[in-house]
Structure formats: C-alpha cells, structure tokens
Design an enzyme around this catalytic site. Structure first.
Site, PDB file in Angstrom:
ATOM      1  N   ASP A  83       0.795  -1.299   0.099  1.00  0.00           N
ATOM      2  CA  ASP A  83      -0.069  -0.009  -0.187  1.00  0.00           C
ATOM      3  C   ASP A  83       0.975   1.242  -0.033  1.00  0.00           C
ATOM      4  OD1 ASP A  83      -2.528   1.339   0.402  1.00  0.00           O
ATOM      5  OD2 ASP A  83      -2.082   1.699   2.578  1.00  0.00           O
ATOM      6  N   HIS A 177      -6.802  10.821   5.513  1.00  0.00           N
ATOM      7  CA  HIS A 177      -5.973   9.696   6.212  1.00  0.00           C
ATOM      8  C   HIS A 177      -5.844  10.076   7.767  1.00  0.00           C
ATOM      9  CE1 HIS A 177      -4.458   8.646   2.050  1.00  0.00           C
ATOM     10  NE2 HIS A 177      -4.350   7.492   2.552  1.00  0.00           N
ATOM     11  N   THR A 230      -6.106   3.510  10.657  1.00  0.00           N
ATOM     12  CA  THR A 230      -6.102   4.221  11.733  1.00  0.00           C
ATOM     13  C   THR A 230      -7.130   3.662  12.836  1.00  0.00           C
ATOM     14  OG1 THR A 230      -5.145   6.076  10.593  1.00  0.00           O
ATOM     15  CG2 THR A 230      -6.127   6.540  12.783  1.00  0.00           C
TER      16      THR A 230
END
Length: 294
Positions: A83, A177, A230
């Site tokens: 990724d 993100h 996360t």
C-alpha cells in the site's frame, strides 16, 4: 491454502455492489487479528503493508514474509497488498517476495510524470501477473501533504486509467488519512460520476474517519475497495491503555497485546460484515461465523 488474488476479492465485491475490505498490517499482532476476523466471518480480507510499515520494521522482508505465511496457512480468503509504495525498488522487492498486488503511489508527482511512472510500473507488474492500484486525486491528510478538500476529476481519472492501464484507482472524494474521529462526509454525487466514467474499481483511502452508514452509502454510490487502518490501530491502542491502566505492575507484554489483538479481530469482523451487506447475502463469499446472529 493458496493466496487469493486481490483482483478476485475486488471484482467479486464489485459485482455484488459490496465493499472489499482492505485492512492495514502494522505488526504481527494486527496481521494475526485480521486473519482471525476473516476466518470467523468467512469473508475475504486484503492484508495491506504500507511503505510506512516497511520503514517501521526496517525492511520489507520480515513483515511481508510473516504476513504471507499467515495468509498461506489460513483457510480464509486472503490476499497481501503493498500500500502507498512510492519507491519502485520496494515494488520489485515485494513482488520477488511473493506479493501479487501493489499500489503504485506517484500522486505527489506532476500529472505527466505520475502517468509515465505508473504506466511503466504497471506494465512491469502485469508481466508478472500483479494487480496494480494507483492514485490520481490526492487524498487528504497523508503526511500533511494532501489538502483535505482535494477531489478527483472524473474525466481526468478516466484518462489516467486509459493511459496507465491500472486495475484500480484510489480517488479523493472527501475522506482524509489518519482521522481518529469517524465524522467524514463523502461526496456521493462525485463517487457516482467517477463510477460512470472510470472502467476499473474505485478505492477509498482514509476510510477510518467515515461512519458506518456513510461507508454503506459510498459503496452503494460506486466505491469498491475500502481501506481502513487508523480506526483499527485506535482500537488496538485503546485496549493496551486499558490493560496497562488497570495494572501498574503488568510487565508481560503478551498480557496486554493479546487482548488488544482480540479487540482488533472483533472490530475487523464487525466491519467485514458491514461491508458485505450491500447487494445481497454477505455469506456468498463463504460461511458465516456460526455464532453471528446479526
């Protein structure tokens, strides 16, 4: 069991109008938790190893080989994916190690350089039967370099896919993100426009900040691969804090890492069932967890 190609997980989800879950590996405990979630639910998982994860471990081989070994030993349907890889050498190293799915991230480059590098690496990967994801519109919040309001232009996205030959495209539609609160609202109109113009599956990065029902609406609008990191890291850390806070004398790391690993397995399983809901029976990928009454 032989690893399942990322392409088969993504295409199966796309045909059903469901989400293909892609969860990030941070260390061995999270990898084990994600494999456990896949086994309990009978649903497939894409195990993702980021360039940041490789940097944390000091090199690609240890964490990648460990993750591949876990996936190969499991009866679940699992793929291993690199990724956000900006270094072409890491892509080549990962493929040599046995990874058959990568994200080429050249999004920080000017458009034409992004196209050129992505096309070159995609051709190299396709010669080796490796699935390629890429990114055009910058996704908010990654290392502070992407604007939270960034959006992918549908016409430019279609041109980018045609010029590069990628198999999936990460798009900017309102997520960011590293969000620790699940408050993001996505641009469903833009998602639908992208889905209508772009012939390959669309990928949502920064999904940790997106609430459950918003994820379902985004999948219904046309997103397929849903990346979550996360949020699961937060679940892990919260359980570690809880265990250490309850016992100041605790020194055996297994006694706080095990419950943290279990908490991630439980939440990952819940997310798998959630993302499997749109378009039909989540059990079409495999058997449900016998204890799951939801």
């Amino acid at each position: 069991m032989t690893l399942v190609p990322t392409s088969s997980i993504v295409e199966s989800a796309r045909r059903r109008g469901a989400g293909a879950a892609a969860f990030n590996v941070i260390h061995l405990e999270t990898a084990e938790a994600l494999v456990t979630a896949a086994e309990r639910t009978g649903l497939p998982v894409i195990l993702q190893i980021s360039e940041n994860c490789v940097r944390y471990h000091g090199s690609l081989a240890p964490i990648t080989r460990a993750t591949l070994a876990l996936a190969e030993a499991s009866p679940a349907q699992l793929s291993v994916h690199l990724d956000h890889i900006t270094d072409p050498d890491l892509i080549r190293e990962g493929v040599a190690a046995g990874v058959r799915s990568v994200m080429v991230d050249a999004s920080a480059l000017p458009y034409q350089e992004n196209v050129a590098l992505t096309a070159e690496l995609t051709a190299w990967c396709h010669e080796r039967d490796v699935f390629v994801e890429a990114e055009l519109g910058e996704v908010g919040g990654k290392d502070g370099v992407h604007a939270p309001g960034a959006r992918t232009d549908p016409a430019e996205a279609a041109a980018f896919v045609a010029a590069t030959g990628v198999d999936a495209l990460a798009v900017a539609v309102g997520s960011s993100h590293a969000m620790v609160e699940r408050t993001a609202e996505l641009d469903k109109t833009l998602i639908a426009e992208l889905r209508a113009k772009v012939p390959v599956p669309l990928v949502l990065h920064g999904s940790s900040g997106v609430p459950d029902e918003e994820l379902l609406r985004a999948v219904a609008a046309g997103l397929t691969k849903i990346n979550i990191s996360t949020h699961l890291v937060s679940v892990f850390t919260a359980r570690v804090r809880e265990k250490l806070g309850a016992d100041a004398g605790l020194v055996d790391s297994r006694k706080y890492l095990r419950p943290a690993r279990d908490a991630v397995a439980e939440e990952a399983g819940r997310l798998l069932r959630l993302l499997g809901r749109p378009g039909g029976d989540a059990g079409c990928y495999g058997s449900r967890d016998p204890g799951d009454g939801r």
